[in-house]
Write an enzyme that holds these catalytic residues in place. Sequence first.
Site, short mmCIF file in Angstrom:
data_model
loop_
_atom_site.label_atom_id
_atom_site.label_comp_id
_atom_site.label_asym_id
_atom_site.label_seq_id
_atom_site.Cartn_x
_atom_site.Cartn_y
_atom_site.Cartn_z
N GLU A 1 -0.98 -22.13 4.52
CA GLU A 1 -1.37 -22.07 2.80
C GLU A 1 -1.10 -21.57 2.31
O GLU A 1 -0.89 -20.03 2.62
CB GLU A 1 -2.78 -22.45 2.69
CG GLU A 1 -2.34 -23.30 1.47
CD GLU A 1 -4.44 -23.45 1.16
OE1 GLU A 1 -5.48 -23.32 2.10
OE2 GLU A 1 -4.35 -23.50 -0.06
N ARG B 47 -11.08 -15.07 15.27
CA ARG B 47 -10.32 -14.49 14.02
C ARG B 47 -9.72 -13.05 14.21
O ARG B 47 -10.68 -11.56 14.94
CB ARG B 47 -10.48 -14.53 12.40
CG ARG B 47 -11.31 -15.33 12.03
CD ARG B 47 -11.87 -15.11 10.38
NE ARG B 47 -10.70 -15.50 9.35
CZ ARG B 47 -10.08 -16.13 8.77
NH1 ARG B 47 -10.57 -17.55 8.91
NH2 ARG B 47 -9.22 -15.62 7.98
N LYS C 264 -8.08 -13.83 2.15
CA LYS C 264 -6.60 -14.19 1.18
C LYS C 264 -7.41 -13.36 -0.06
O LYS C 264 -6.77 -13.32 -1.07
CB LYS C 264 -6.10 -14.66 0.91
CG LYS C 264 -5.37 -14.80 2.76
CD LYS C 264 -4.02 -16.26 2.13
CE LYS C 264 -4.59 -17.49 3.47
NZ LYS C 264 -3.71 -18.71 2.64
P1 ATP Z 1 -8.12 -19.40 3.87
O1 ATP Z 1 -8.94 -18.55 3.51
O2 ATP Z 1 -6.39 -19.77 2.27
O3 ATP Z 1 -7.47 -21.04 4.40
P2 ATP Z 1 -6.66 -18.53 6.20
O4 ATP Z 1 -6.63 -17.45 6.86
O5 ATP Z 1 -7.49 -19.29 6.35
O6 ATP Z 1 -6.65 -18.06 4.72
P3 ATP Z 1 -4.40 -19.97 6.03
O7 ATP Z 1 -2.98 -19.83 5.86
O8 ATP Z 1 -5.00 -21.23 5.85
O9 ATP Z 1 -5.23 -18.74 6.08
O10 ATP Z 1 -3.96 -19.68 8.23
C1 ATP Z 1 -2.76 -19.62 8.54
C2 ATP Z 1 -3.16 -20.30 9.98
O11 ATP Z 1 -3.54 -18.40 10.19
C3 ATP Z 1 -4.75 -20.67 10.45
O12 ATP Z 1 -3.88 -21.14 11.46
C4 ATP Z 1 -5.62 -19.36 10.48
O13 ATP Z 1 -6.86 -20.08 11.83
C5 ATP Z 1 -5.04 -18.62 11.08
N1 ATP Z 1 -5.52 -17.36 11.06
C6 ATP Z 1 -5.75 -16.47 9.22
N2 ATP Z 1 -6.75 -15.25 9.29
C7 ATP Z 1 -6.77 -14.73 10.79
C8 ATP Z 1 -6.68 -14.21 11.20
N3 ATP Z 1 -7.61 -13.32 10.73
N4 ATP Z 1 -6.83 -13.79 13.07
C9 ATP Z 1 -6.68 -15.17 13.82
N5 ATP Z 1 -5.53 -15.78 12.53
C10 ATP Z 1 -6.20 -16.11 11.36
#
Ligand code: ATP
Length: 554
Positions: free
Chosen positions: A35, A261, A271
Site C-alpha cells: 500500500e 511477519r 508503518k
Molecule cells: P499496513 O498496516 O499499512 O497495511 P503493512 O505492513 O501490511 O502495513 P503493506 O504495504 O500492506 O504494509 O505490505 C505489503 C506486503 O508486505 C504485504 O503482503 C505484507 O504482508 C508484507 N509485509 C509487511 N510487513 C511485513 C513484515 N514485517 N514481514 C513480512 N512481510 C511484511
Amino acid sequence: MAETENRPTNFIRQIIDKDLASGAHNHVQTRFPPEPNGYLHIGHAKSICLNFGLAEDYQGQCNLRFDDTNPEKEDIDYVNSIQNDVSWLGFKWHGDVRYSSNYFPQLHQYAVELITKGLAYVDFSTQEQMRELRGTLKAPGNNSPYRDTTVAENLDHFAKMKQGEYAEGHCCLRAKIDMASPFMCMRDPVLYRVRFAHHHQTGDEWCIYPMYDFTHCISDAIEGITHSLCTLEFQDNRRLYDWVLENITIDTVPRQYEFSRLNLEYTVLSKRKLIQLVTENHVSGWDDPRMPTVAGLRRRGYSASSIREFCKRIGVTKMDNMIEMGMLEACIREDLNVSAPRAMAVLDPVKVVIENYPQGQSEMLIAPNHPNDDSLGTREVPFGREIYIEREDFREEANKKYKRLVIDKEVRLRNGYFLKALRVDKDEQGEIQTIYCQYDPETLGKDPADGRKAKGVIHWVSAEHGLAAEVRLYDRLFKVPNPAAEEDFISTINEESLVIKKAIVEPSLANIEVGKGLQFERMGYFCKDLDSSDSHLVFNRTVGLRDTWANSGQ
Ligand code: ATP
Ligand code: MG
C-alpha cells in the site's frame, strides 16, 4: 544471483512443488502488493524476496501491484520510493506496474453482481449501530435492519453512492454473509465506502472506494496470481477472500497462504510508528540511516545483496519470531569484509609530531586497498612530520595488555614506519595536545634488524594532507529489544543513536562515491553520505568491526 543457490526450502515451496507436480498449476505467478502509504522496510524486503524470489526460481513471474484503495493515506512520493526500492533490491516486476485502482471499474461491476445475487446490501446504520450489532468474539452479532432491503433498492442506493449523493459515513455497501460467524471478518464486512477524496491515480473519478478484503482477492484473480502470499494477520480473512471469489463470475481462483511477519529487535516495523518517527522529527526522514526502511538501510551503507542474504537466512515459516539485530549486522559485515576497500580515518584525533622527520618534507607511502584481495589495487597515502592518531590509541603509561602507543614504547604505523612516543604537551585541563615521537626510517615494510618488536599497529592520517570530515556514528534507534511492546515506544529512543565526530580522513577519500562501502581500518565500515559536498565530507558508520580491540589493555 549467486545467493539464490542453495536456497533452503520452506512450506510455501513445498506447496508450489505439489501444485506443479499434480498439475493444479503449470506455472508460478506471484505479486508484491504494497500500500503506498509509507516507505518499504526490512519486513517488506522479506515479502519482496519471497515473492520475487519464488517467481525467479520457478521461472515464473511476479507483479508489483499497488494496493491503493485508501486515497487519503497514500501519496505519489510513496509510489515512487517503493518502485525505486524494489528495483534497488535487485528485482524486476513483470510488465507494467499495476494498481488496484486499475481495476476499480471491474470491482464496481463485481459489487453490482453481488447485490444482484442478494449477497450485498447498502447499510445506512451509523458507525455506532454497526459496532453494536457486530457482536464480540464471545457473542454473535445481529442483523442490520437494512439487511433485507430488496435487490432493486440496493442497486439504486449503490448507484447513488457512486454518484456522490450520499455523504461520507452516511452509508456503505456490505456483504451479506453471516452475523453469527466465529470469524469477525465474515460478519457482513464492508465492501465499499464513500470518500470524497482525490486519488493519486484516478483523480476525482470515484467517490466510492472498495475495501482491502474485497479488492485484494479480485485483483489477484484478474492478474492470474497462482499463490497469493501474505502475512499471518490475514489468516482469518482467507475465508472472506475465498467467499468473494466463489460468489462472483471470475475464471481463475488464486489461493492465499500466510507466513509470519519479520520482527526485528531494537526497531519498529509498523508503518504507523515509522510515520510517527518521521513526522515528529525523531529521525531526519524516511531515509535516516537509523530507520529500518530500505531507503534508510541503503543510506546507512547496506548493500542490496546483504539484505537479500538476510532474508534468505531468516527463512519463511508460520512461527512468530523476533530476529536479533546482530543477524542483519552480520550480513553486511560479511559482505563488506570481502568487498570494501580499506582506508584510514582518525575519528578522535590527537596531534603527533615526529621530531626526527625533516621539517617541510613529506612522502607517499603505498597502501594495499584490501589485505586479502590484490585485485582491489593500492593507493598512495601521504606521510609527513605531523600526523593525527586516535586519542584512545595513546597512553602515557599502560600495562602489557595495551597494544598501542605508550611513552618509550614502539608501535607500527599502519602501512608505514615504527613510531616511538617520547613525551606529551597538555593544556590547562590536563588534556593531551601533542604527542612528541620519533620514527625509525629503516622500518618501512620491514622489521628492524635488531629484532625489536612493535606492540601493535595503529592507524593515522597526515596532518598536512588529511581532510576534515563529519563522521556520523549510528547505533540502534531504541534502547530496548522490543520497543513496540512498550506503552510509549518513543520514550525508549536511544539518545546516543547518533554521535557526530569531527574526524580527519586520508585524502584518497575526497572523491569517493556516495554510498560505497569502505572500511576505516580498525574503526568499522562506513560510506559517504549524500549530505556531503565538495567542501564538507560526511561519512555514516554502517556497522562496527567484529571488535578485536574489545577489552584490550582495560
Ligand atoms: P499496513 O498496516 O499499512 O497495511 P503493512 O505492513 O501490511 O502495513 P503493506 O504495504 O500492506 O504494509 O505490505 C505489503 C506486503 O508486505 C504485504 O503482503 C505484507 O504482508 C508484507 N509485509 C509487511 N510487513 C511485513 C513484515 N514485517 N514481514 C513480512 N512481510 C511484511
Ligand atoms: Mg497491509
